[in-house]
Design an enzyme around this catalytic site. Structure first.
Site, PDB file in Angstrom:
ATOM      1  N   TRP A 317       0.835  -1.209   0.000  1.00  0.00           N
ATOM      2  CA  TRP A 317       0.000   0.000   0.000  1.00  0.00           C
ATOM      3  C   TRP A 317       0.862   1.249   0.000  1.00  0.00           C
ATOM      4  O   TRP A 317       0.502   2.263  -0.601  1.00  0.00           O
ATOM      5  CB  TRP A 317      -0.922  -0.005   1.223  1.00  0.00           C
ATOM      6  CG  TRP A 317      -1.764   1.220   1.365  1.00  0.00           C
ATOM      7  CD1 TRP A 317      -3.013   1.435   0.851  1.00  0.00           C
ATOM      8  CD2 TRP A 317      -1.427   2.439   2.064  1.00  0.00           C
ATOM      9  NE1 TRP A 317      -3.464   2.690   1.188  1.00  0.00           N
ATOM     10  CE2 TRP A 317      -2.520   3.325   1.926  1.00  0.00           C
ATOM     11  CE3 TRP A 317      -0.318   2.849   2.792  1.00  0.00           C
ATOM     12  CZ2 TRP A 317      -2.525   4.594   2.499  1.00  0.00           C
ATOM     13  CZ3 TRP A 317      -0.322   4.111   3.358  1.00  0.00           C
ATOM     14  CH2 TRP A 317      -1.411   4.969   3.208  1.00  0.00           C
ATOM     15  N   HIS A 318       2.012   1.180   0.667  1.00  0.00           N
ATOM     16  CA  HIS A 318       2.858   2.357   0.794  1.00  0.00           C
ATOM     17  C   HIS A 318       3.548   2.742  -0.507  1.00  0.00           C
ATOM     18  O   HIS A 318       3.982   3.892  -0.650  1.00  0.00           O
ATOM     19  CB  HIS A 318       3.914   2.137   1.886  1.00  0.00           C
ATOM     20  CG  HIS A 318       3.380   2.298   3.269  1.00  0.00           C
ATOM     21  ND1 HIS A 318       2.685   1.300   3.914  1.00  0.00           N
ATOM     22  CD2 HIS A 318       3.410   3.353   4.133  1.00  0.00           C
ATOM     23  CE1 HIS A 318       2.333   1.717   5.116  1.00  0.00           C
ATOM     24  NE2 HIS A 318       2.748   2.960   5.278  1.00  0.00           N
ATOM     25  N   GLY A 319       3.662   1.851  -1.432  1.00  0.00           N
ATOM     26  CA  GLY A 319       4.309   2.208  -2.689  1.00  0.00           C
ATOM     27  C   GLY A 319       4.548   1.008  -3.576  1.00  0.00           C
ATOM     28  O   GLY A 319       4.689  -0.126  -3.099  1.00  0.00           O
TER      29      GLY A 319
END
Length: 461
Positions: A317-319
């Site tokens: 989700w963060h990247g």
């Protein structure tokens, strides 16, 4: 439009004056229009995307609520979730998955597209998804179009959270909003506190840290280790600073947003850390992904599997980079190991004060190891950072001494602020006076540095 920019200052001043001047029936339409203007200031093209995805979820939630059978409810839920995941998948992960596939099978990647990532898309899609899921679970009833669209697009938390739940926000929209000077004062103080953490603390640390993370093999072990500690506080002050600013802006408008950080580096376990760090995301992953996978209801092995999957996807989700996935897996493994040790070690032993301090140190340093994976642009640079730290060259240059001094000074300011705000010391005039002097000086310095301030770290996620 950055919170720490002149553009936002002028925008918010106009919105705040109009909001409290308008009659009650025009307050929410004003906020909705202001929210779309705020988002359009980043890129006007993506306002249509924001309206489109929220329109799909609004329609599906209505259909879920009136559906006569469970099968129909599930159908509309799947439509809603699919629409949101397709938006995330295309804008955030298309190039990542195509490049990974081509690399795995040694193929030429001819599908790479120049895709612009819409700011805040990871946050508002999760927020919108939680609404339809909660309607499906009968936790909330469908809101009116105005209430729902404002819930998703509310500008203080639109681009970097906190991720607000419908049952937290929608009841506040039904309240009559009248100007409250106490809340106005608290909101401004909270905003300035976040402003200082971002502009003065996080950005100054970034200037010392960034060159080291760019090429760790060119620096000593001591410099690299300091950079890791520095980043641990940089990302905390950057992201918690944004959250404080968002909560402060919302409070001046009569809305309360949830706390997103609660002294995470004092955690005595990894489970506790994720209850204190980025609380709105970690609780979202727990309630909508971990529990959706089965939670801890299907035996120990499947519980550990669900923890692993949740943390790996939380990292993704963060990247759209492998180092984020590995960072998520690393935290998943820490939680799994901790779960196993909890069953073996008696609680009386872990409750010992000396053991508690040791546990906090271990958790903090394991989190810092994870930050290396998170901060480095790729796994190769992360490997170089580990190699440099373990090389045993502990000399420090003036730049690294400045980094160390900065962290110490900023921590003193935070400790004094915490003591002045605590129940035990809140009435102590000494703490209050020290805090007032330090806060005034910090705000003044922050305004001086604000002209060169960088975007918030979580805008890229």
């Amino acid at each position: 439009m950055l919170f720490n920019s002149l553009h936002f200052t002028l925008f918010f001043f106009v919105v705040l004056c109009l909001y409290w001047a308008f009659p009650a029936k025009w307050k929410k339409p004003l906020l909705l229009f202001a929210s779309y203007y705020f988002y359009g200031a980043w890129d006007i093209r993506f306002v249509a995307l924001l309206i489109g995805t929220t329109s799909v979820d609004f329609f599906c939630a209505r259909k879920i609520h009136i559906a006569s059978t469970l099968q129909k409810k599930k159908l509309y839920l799947i439509v809603s979730l699919s629409a949101n995941l397709l938006v995330l998948g295309f804008f955030k992960y298309f190039n990542f998955f195509t490049a990974s596939f081509c690399s795995l099978f040694s193929l030429h990647d001819s599908l790479g597209l120049s895709i612009i990532l819409p700011v805040g898309v990871s946050f508002y899609t999760f927020q919108s998804m939680s609404y339809t899921i909660d309607v499906y679970r009968s936790k909330v009833k469908p809101a009116s179009a105005l209430d729902y669209f404002l819930f998703v697009s509310f500008f203080p938390q639109l681009v970097a959270g906190p991720i607000v739940r419908a049952d937290q926000f929608l009841p506040q929209e039904r309240e009559g909003k009248k100007i409250d000077f106490e809340n106005l004062h608290k909101g401004i103080v909270l905003f300035l506190h976040g402003f200082v953490k971002k502009v003065l603390f996080a950005d100054i640390l970034a200037r010392a840290i960034d060159p080291i993370f760019a090429n760790p093999l060119s620096y000593s072990s001591g410099a690299c280790l300091l950079a890791v500690y520095g980043f641990a506080f940089q990302i905390f002050w950057d992201f918690s600073g944004y959250t404080d600013m968002a909560r402060g802006v919302a409070k001046t408008l009569g809305y309360d947003l949830p706390i997103n950080f609660n002294l995470p580096y004092l955690s005595a376990s990894f489970g506790e850390f994720w209850k204190r760090w980025h609380i709105s995301l970690s609780s979202w992953l727990r309630d909508y992904l971990y529990i959706g996978l089965g939670g801890n209801r299907r035996g120990a092995i499947k519980t550990l599997r669900n923890v692993f999957i949740t943390m790996a996807l939380g990292g993704l989700w963060h990247g759209a980079q492998w180092h984020f996935v590995v960072w998520g897996i690393f935290h998943g493994m820490l939680l799994i190991v901790e779960h196993g040790m909890t069953m073996l070690v008696k609680s009386a032993v872990t409750a010992n004060r000396l053991v508690l301090v040791l546990r906090r140190l271990i958790v903090f340093h394991c989190v810092c190891i994870g930050w290396i994976l998170f901060r480095c642009p790729n796994l190769t640079v992360a490997k170089n950072m580990f190699v440099s730290i373990l090389s045993g060259q502990w000399s420090l240059a003036y730049g690294q001494l400045f980094l160390l001094a900065s962290v110490m000074i900023f921590m003193v300011w935070e400790i004094v602020s915490a003591l002045a705000n605590s129940d035990r010391h809140g009435d102590n005039e000494v703490f209050v006076k020290i805090k007032s002097v330090l806060s005034g000086a910090a705000v003044a310095l922050a305004f001086i540095y604000s002209t060169t301030s960088a975007p918030f770290l979580y805008f890229q996620f």
